[in-house]
Scaffold this motif. Structure first.
Motif, PDB file in Angstrom:
ATOM      1  N   ARG A 153       0.865  -1.182   0.028  1.00  0.00           N
ATOM      2  CA  ARG A 153      -0.060  -0.067   0.034  1.00  0.00           C
ATOM      3  C   ARG A 153       0.890   1.264   0.020  1.00  0.00           C
ATOM      4  O   ARG A 153       0.707   2.092  -0.764  1.00  0.00           O
ATOM      5  CB  ARG A 153      -0.916  -0.063   1.231  1.00  0.00           C
ATOM      6  CG  ARG A 153      -1.827   1.153   1.370  1.00  0.00           C
ATOM      7  CD  ARG A 153      -2.494   1.071   2.649  1.00  0.00           C
ATOM      8  NE  ARG A 153      -1.605   1.434   3.831  1.00  0.00           N
ATOM      9  CZ  ARG A 153      -1.259   2.569   4.108  1.00  0.00           C
ATOM     10  NH1 ARG A 153      -1.620   3.710   3.587  1.00  0.00           N
ATOM     11  NH2 ARG A 153      -0.283   2.900   5.082  1.00  0.00           N
ATOM     12  N   GLU A 154       1.701   1.374   0.927  1.00  0.00           N
ATOM     13  CA  GLU A 154       2.674   2.595   0.896  1.00  0.00           C
ATOM     14  C   GLU A 154       3.707   2.615  -0.230  1.00  0.00           C
ATOM     15  O   GLU A 154       3.811   3.713  -0.859  1.00  0.00           O
ATOM     16  CB  GLU A 154       3.654   2.423   2.257  1.00  0.00           C
ATOM     17  CG  GLU A 154       2.942   2.340   3.676  1.00  0.00           C
ATOM     18  CD  GLU A 154       3.617   1.722   4.711  1.00  0.00           C
ATOM     19  OE1 GLU A 154       3.669   2.149   5.743  1.00  0.00           O
ATOM     20  OE2 GLU A 154       4.305   0.721   4.370  1.00  0.00           O
ATOM     21  N   LEU A 155       4.048   1.584  -0.942  1.00  0.00           N
ATOM     22  CA  LEU A 155       4.836   1.573  -1.880  1.00  0.00           C
ATOM     23  C   LEU A 155       4.020   2.231  -3.205  1.00  0.00           C
ATOM     24  O   LEU A 155       4.491   2.974  -3.893  1.00  0.00           O
ATOM     25  CB  LEU A 155       5.366   0.266  -2.233  1.00  0.00           C
ATOM     26  CG  LEU A 155       6.265   0.161  -3.584  1.00  0.00           C
ATOM     27  CD1 LEU A 155       7.595   1.007  -3.657  1.00  0.00           C
ATOM     28  CD2 LEU A 155       6.680  -1.319  -3.845  1.00  0.00           C
ATOM     29  N   LYS A 156       2.946   1.625  -3.143  1.00  0.00           N
ATOM     30  CA  LYS A 156       2.119   2.267  -4.530  1.00  0.00           C
ATOM     31  C   LYS A 156       1.755   3.493  -4.352  1.00  0.00           C
ATOM     32  O   LYS A 156       1.807   4.088  -5.481  1.00  0.00           O
ATOM     33  CB  LYS A 156       0.567   1.266  -4.546  1.00  0.00           C
ATOM     34  CG  LYS A 156      -0.263   1.703  -5.452  1.00  0.00           C
ATOM     35  CD  LYS A 156      -1.664   0.765  -5.491  1.00  0.00           C
ATOM     36  CE  LYS A 156      -2.555   1.287  -6.532  1.00  0.00           C
ATOM     37  NZ  LYS A 156      -3.794   1.314  -5.974  1.00  0.00           N
TER      38      LYS A 156
ATOM     39  N   LEU B 204       7.059  -4.961  -4.651  1.00  0.00           N
ATOM     40  CA  LEU B 204       6.929  -4.176  -5.895  1.00  0.00           C
ATOM     41  C   LEU B 204       5.764  -5.199  -6.940  1.00  0.00           C
ATOM     42  O   LEU B 204       5.165  -4.615  -7.673  1.00  0.00           O
ATOM     43  CB  LEU B 204       8.101  -4.264  -6.548  1.00  0.00           C
ATOM     44  CG  LEU B 204       8.418  -3.248  -8.048  1.00  0.00           C
ATOM     45  CD1 LEU B 204       7.627  -1.941  -7.873  1.00  0.00           C
ATOM     46  CD2 LEU B 204       9.611  -3.376  -8.740  1.00  0.00           C
ATOM     47  N   GLN B 205       6.093  -6.532  -6.997  1.00  0.00           N
ATOM     48  CA  GLN B 205       5.278  -7.106  -8.064  1.00  0.00           C
ATOM     49  C   GLN B 205       3.808  -7.066  -7.604  1.00  0.00           C
ATOM     50  O   GLN B 205       3.021  -7.045  -8.689  1.00  0.00           O
ATOM     51  CB  GLN B 205       5.765  -8.769  -7.791  1.00  0.00           C
ATOM     52  CG  GLN B 205       4.912  -9.474  -8.799  1.00  0.00           C
ATOM     53  CD  GLN B 205       5.025 -11.108  -8.198  1.00  0.00           C
ATOM     54  OE1 GLN B 205       6.137 -11.454  -7.830  1.00  0.00           O
ATOM     55  NE2 GLN B 205       4.067 -11.931  -8.489  1.00  0.00           N
ATOM     56  N   GLN B 206       3.550  -6.728  -6.453  1.00  0.00           N
ATOM     57  CA  GLN B 206       2.069  -6.754  -6.200  1.00  0.00           C
ATOM     58  C   GLN B 206       1.389  -5.495  -6.789  1.00  0.00           C
ATOM     59  O   GLN B 206       0.084  -5.320  -7.020  1.00  0.00           O
ATOM     60  CB  GLN B 206       1.764  -6.812  -4.447  1.00  0.00           C
ATOM     61  CG  GLN B 206       2.077  -7.945  -4.005  1.00  0.00           C
ATOM     62  CD  GLN B 206       1.972  -7.787  -2.366  1.00  0.00           C
ATOM     63  OE1 GLN B 206       1.091  -7.237  -1.911  1.00  0.00           O
ATOM     64  NE2 GLN B 206       3.303  -7.981  -1.697  1.00  0.00           N
TER      65      GLN B 206
ATOM     66  N   ASP C  61      -0.119  -1.117 -11.478  1.00  0.00           N
ATOM     67  CA  ASP C  61      -1.029   0.067 -11.083  1.00  0.00           C
ATOM     68  C   ASP C  61      -0.143   1.357 -11.067  1.00  0.00           C
ATOM     69  O   ASP C  61      -0.703   2.471 -10.783  1.00  0.00           O
ATOM     70  CB  ASP C  61      -1.621   0.175  -9.715  1.00  0.00           C
ATOM     71  CG  ASP C  61      -2.511  -1.254  -9.566  1.00  0.00           C
ATOM     72  OD1 ASP C  61      -3.120  -1.412 -10.784  1.00  0.00           O
ATOM     73  OD2 ASP C  61      -2.626  -1.678  -8.771  1.00  0.00           O
ATOM     74  N   THR C  62       1.070   1.565 -11.469  1.00  0.00           N
ATOM     75  CA  THR C  62       2.007   2.653 -11.607  1.00  0.00           C
ATOM     76  C   THR C  62       2.366   2.743 -12.807  1.00  0.00           C
ATOM     77  O   THR C  62       2.300   2.124 -13.840  1.00  0.00           O
ATOM     78  CB  THR C  62       3.209   2.358 -10.581  1.00  0.00           C
ATOM     79  OG1 THR C  62       4.065   1.209 -11.263  1.00  0.00           O
ATOM     80  CG2 THR C  62       2.661   1.781  -9.293  1.00  0.00           C
ATOM     81  N   GLU C  63       3.516   4.122 -12.993  1.00  0.00           N
ATOM     82  CA  GLU C  63       4.025   4.341 -14.480  1.00  0.00           C
ATOM     83  C   GLU C  63       5.443   3.713 -14.665  1.00  0.00           C
ATOM     84  O   GLU C  63       6.140   4.000 -15.340  1.00  0.00           O
ATOM     85  CB  GLU C  63       3.986   5.781 -14.473  1.00  0.00           C
ATOM     86  CG  GLU C  63       2.574   6.663 -14.608  1.00  0.00           C
ATOM     87  CD  GLU C  63       2.680   8.084 -14.647  1.00  0.00           C
ATOM     88  OE1 GLU C  63       3.822   8.509 -15.254  1.00  0.00           O
ATOM     89  OE2 GLU C  63       2.000   8.621 -13.910  1.00  0.00           O
ATOM     90  N   VAL C  64       5.803   2.875 -13.567  1.00  0.00           N
ATOM     91  CA  VAL C  64       6.790   2.208 -13.554  1.00  0.00           C
ATOM     92  C   VAL C  64       7.188   1.248 -14.863  1.00  0.00           C
ATOM     93  O   VAL C  64       6.418   0.373 -15.138  1.00  0.00           O
ATOM     94  CB  VAL C  64       7.264   1.629 -12.601  1.00  0.00           C
ATOM     95  CG1 VAL C  64       8.714   0.550 -12.446  1.00  0.00           C
ATOM     96  CG2 VAL C  64       7.391   2.365 -11.131  1.00  0.00           C
TER      97      VAL C  64
ATOM     98  N   ALA D 160       9.797 -15.224  -3.053  1.00  0.00           N
ATOM     99  CA  ALA D 160       9.731 -15.436  -4.323  1.00  0.00           C
ATOM    100  C   ALA D 160       8.965 -14.461  -5.333  1.00  0.00           C
ATOM    101  O   ALA D 160       8.231 -13.857  -4.686  1.00  0.00           O
ATOM    102  CB  ALA D 160       9.070 -16.814  -4.689  1.00  0.00           C
ATOM    103  N   TYR D 161       9.620 -14.117  -6.289  1.00  0.00           N
ATOM    104  CA  TYR D 161       8.927 -13.116  -7.286  1.00  0.00           C
ATOM    105  C   TYR D 161       8.761 -13.257  -8.587  1.00  0.00           C
ATOM    106  O   TYR D 161       9.608 -14.025  -9.010  1.00  0.00           O
ATOM    107  CB  TYR D 161       9.448 -11.370  -6.652  1.00  0.00           C
ATOM    108  CG  TYR D 161      10.652 -11.263  -7.233  1.00  0.00           C
ATOM    109  CD1 TYR D 161      11.053 -10.950  -8.549  1.00  0.00           C
ATOM    110  CD2 TYR D 161      11.774 -11.521  -6.306  1.00  0.00           C
ATOM    111  CE1 TYR D 161      12.278 -10.562  -8.800  1.00  0.00           C
ATOM    112  CE2 TYR D 161      13.126 -11.352  -6.983  1.00  0.00           C
ATOM    113  CZ  TYR D 161      13.214 -10.875  -8.138  1.00  0.00           C
ATOM    114  OH  TYR D 161      14.666 -10.605  -8.469  1.00  0.00           O
ATOM    115  N   HIS D 162       7.963 -12.618  -9.088  1.00  0.00           N
ATOM    116  CA  HIS D 162       7.822 -12.812 -10.835  1.00  0.00           C
ATOM    117  C   HIS D 162       7.762 -11.429 -11.615  1.00  0.00           C
ATOM    118  O   HIS D 162       6.652 -10.689 -11.279  1.00  0.00           O
ATOM    119  CB  HIS D 162       6.473 -13.491 -11.091  1.00  0.00           C
ATOM    120  CG  HIS D 162       6.437 -13.930 -12.536  1.00  0.00           C
ATOM    121  ND1 HIS D 162       7.427 -14.847 -13.098  1.00  0.00           N
ATOM    122  CD2 HIS D 162       5.641 -13.597 -13.411  1.00  0.00           C
ATOM    123  CE1 HIS D 162       6.947 -14.814 -14.382  1.00  0.00           C
ATOM    124  NE2 HIS D 162       6.188 -14.022 -14.539  1.00  0.00           N
ATOM    125  N   LEU D 163       9.101 -10.874 -11.954  1.00  0.00           N
ATOM    126  CA  LEU D 163       8.997  -9.624 -12.474  1.00  0.00           C
ATOM    127  C   LEU D 163       9.682  -9.871 -13.719  1.00  0.00           C
ATOM    128  O   LEU D 163      10.786  -9.642 -14.045  1.00  0.00           O
ATOM    129  CB  LEU D 163       9.810  -8.645 -11.817  1.00  0.00           C
ATOM    130  CG  LEU D 163       8.971  -8.201 -10.495  1.00  0.00           C
ATOM    131  CD1 LEU D 163      10.038  -7.172  -9.545  1.00  0.00           C
ATOM    132  CD2 LEU D 163       7.693  -7.296 -10.818  1.00  0.00           C
TER     133      LEU D 163
END
Length: 562
Positions: free
Chosen positions: A113-116, A137-139, A143-146, A179-182
């Motif tokens: 929430r804070e990162l978004k 970040l993956q979550q 929803d961002t411009e990244v 684990a992450y998926h980017l």
């Protein structure tokens, strides 16, 4: 003259009353000078690996080449850096600044929430993130411009086999890398390799260009980006540098950097001021591991250390600290939160070095007042206004108050931010056309120009030097279906200065403190989470129905937490 600025009569010998802001046009001009003058001097050290200024120059140049040549990012584009103190941080930071980008410092401990919010608000187009935090970040990234993600592991620049072993242990043994998926992410080392094919074209930067969006709650709960310009940062670098003055020897300083460089205090004091002196920043990646931290201190013949009260207190209470070699230590600077007398006195006794308290804000890049470094003992003051800085005490109706009177602390100087990013109304609340910044802190000045913090005007809670805004905590807690009303206040705590305490009126009589703590754990970063929860049948309110946090706080003071 000295009636208006009595502090000037009490400046340490050799400290100028003004700085010359035209010494450097930008932080990049400082970097250019440092890389040339101190090429072969050690610059940053981490996990036993040391990089000299020449290597930092080459690597940050490659990173800048990647940002501009490969990603086609240009002057004024925002890039988020989400890393603790590792060697990749200064390389990414200096590379981004050399490319003319605006750096958005991002706390790696943020929840999704804070990162978004921070990525959305800043409009960041790229992010550099440590593997340990990439799953957060993956979550939110969709929803961002990244558009561009650069990932890295703690061991990536530590060389073989050490780096590979550390990365393996963190992931598979300590299970510290979820684990992450980017799929579109590029590895930091690959970015450097690609960037080396592109030359660094000179970007014209001046004092008005923004260098950082440094997020802070200001006087309200929503995190806002304080626009800190190259001029602001150069000013504070020169101000703090001139204050340290003759105490520091060029090319010989070793500063322990335990506070995260994404925090404005560490960024300016350690990352920039000591870099300009050709010093070595000894990076501590996880200062919470106190025994590990003490081990690092034993390896280093350090000359300076910055920290917050909790850090000094923690070190003093860690076995082995008394065996550290303090023979070269000449500067200990405490900021971010009030330094406690008991801690300062114990520090002086243990190390032989006075713990000098400083005062600043994100909005002042950060330093505004610092105690003289030749102070013989702790004095309970935040010190004297630094060169080119005016500090005053104002009444509720914005009139200057005389010596000894209590009012709001006001600051004016070249280090005061340009304003809050895309929030002109919020800026207008704290920054007048005449350049005076409302700090929201209640203070007084003595006849010698020393300032003393009396209280905080805002309801802000200060946990180990990090600002916690009750509005934000309350907004999150109110999202729990079992909560009817909530108030968040600071409760005194001997370790962190304050902790968050909640007063809650239940909607669901079955709601437990543990369930609410778990909810907060999922939605708030560590230092913002409530440590104490008290259920009440009702909360005190004003005649317009506003919950009176002050009453709850005063009640708290009358009955300290057990």
């Amino acid at each position: 003259m000295s009636n208006e600025r009595p502090w000037l009569d009490h400046y340490p010998a050799g400290v100028p009353t003004q700085i010359d802001l035209d010494t450097y046009s930008s932080i990049v001009a400082v970097l250019d000078e440092v890389f040339e003058r101190f090429r072969d001097r050690p610059a940053f050290s981490n996990f036993g690996k040391q990089l000299d200024y020449g290597q930092i120059d080459a690597l940050s140049r490659q990173f800048a080449g990647y940002l501009t040549g490969v990603l086609k990012l240009g002057k004024g584009d925002r890039i988020a850096i989400m890393m603790p103190n590792v060697l990749q941080y200064p390389i990414a930071l200096f590379g981004a600044l050399r490319a003319g980008l605006i750096v958005v410092n991002t706390n790696p401990m943020y929840t999704a929430r804070e990162l978004k919010h921070q990525l959305e608000d800043s409009g960041a187009k790229a992010i550099v993130v440590l593997d340990n935090f990439a799953s957060t970040l993956q979550q939110v990234v969709a929803d961002t411009e990244v558009k561009h993600i650069i990932t890295t592991g703690i061991g990536d620049l530590l060389g073989f086999p050490k780096g590979a072993l550390i990365n393996f242990a963190l992931k598979h043994v300590k299970k510290m890398v979820p684990a992450y998926h980017l799929p579109s992410a590029v590895r930091f080392r690959d970015a450097l390799a690609q960037g080396s094919a592109h030359s660094l074209s000179k970007v014209e930067l001046g004092h008005d260009d923004i260098a950082f969006l440094q997020y802070t709650g200001g006087t309200t709960g929503v995190a806002k980006g304080a626009m800190l310009s190259h001029g602001n940062m150069v000013a504070n670098m020169l101000q703090a540098g001139s204050w340290i003055g003759k105490n520091a020897k060029e090319g010989e300083e070793v500063i322990i950097t335990a506070l995260p460089l994404y925090h404005i205090f560490s960024l300016c004091a350690n990352g920039l001021v000591f870099m300009r002196l050709g010093g070595l920043n000894w990076l501590i990646t996880n200062p919470r591991d106190m025994p590990g931290f003490v081990k690092e201190l034993k390896k280093s013949r350090f000359t300076a250390l910055t920290g917050v009260n909790t850090l000094f207190n923690g070190l003093l209470n860690t076995p082995g600290f008394s065996e550290v070699d303090f023979s070269r230590l000449h500067l200990t600077l405490g900021g971010g939160m009030a330094v406690q007398r008991a801690v300062a006195e114990r520090w002086k006794k243990a190390t032989g070095c006075t713990l000098a308290e400083a005062y600043g804000l994100t909005e002042t890049s950060p330093a505004a007042c610092i105690n003289p470094l030749d102070l013989k003992a702790y004095n309970g003051s935040i010190g004297l206004p630094i060169p080119s800085t005016d500090v005053a005490i104002w009444s509720e109706d914005n009139q200057p108050l005389p010596v000894g009177e209590v009012g709001e602390l006001m600051v004016r100087g070249p280090q005061v931010m340009k304003g809050y990013w895309k929030r002109p109304e919020e800026t207008a609340k704290v920054l007048g056309a005449d350049g005076w910044l409302h700090t929201g802190d209640i203070a007084k000045m003595d006849a010698n120009g020393y300032f003393y913090i009396v209280d905080r005007k805002k309801d802000m809670i200060l946990v180990s030097g990090f600002n916690v805004y009750p509005n934000e905590v309350e907004d999150v807690v109110m999202q729990h279906p079992g909560v009817l009303e909530v108030a968040a206040v600071g409760a005194p705590d001997e370790h962190s200065g304050e902790v968050v305490k909640l007063f809650v009126v239940r909607k669901d009589p079955a709601l437990t403190a543990d369930a609410l703590k778990q909810f907060c754990h999922d939605n708030l970063t560590g230092y913002k989470r409530p440590k104490i929860i008290e259920f009440r049948d009702s909360l005190p309110k004003s005649n317009v129905g506003k919950i009176l946090r002050r009453e709850l706080r005063d009640e708290k003071k009358a009955a300290p937490a057990t």
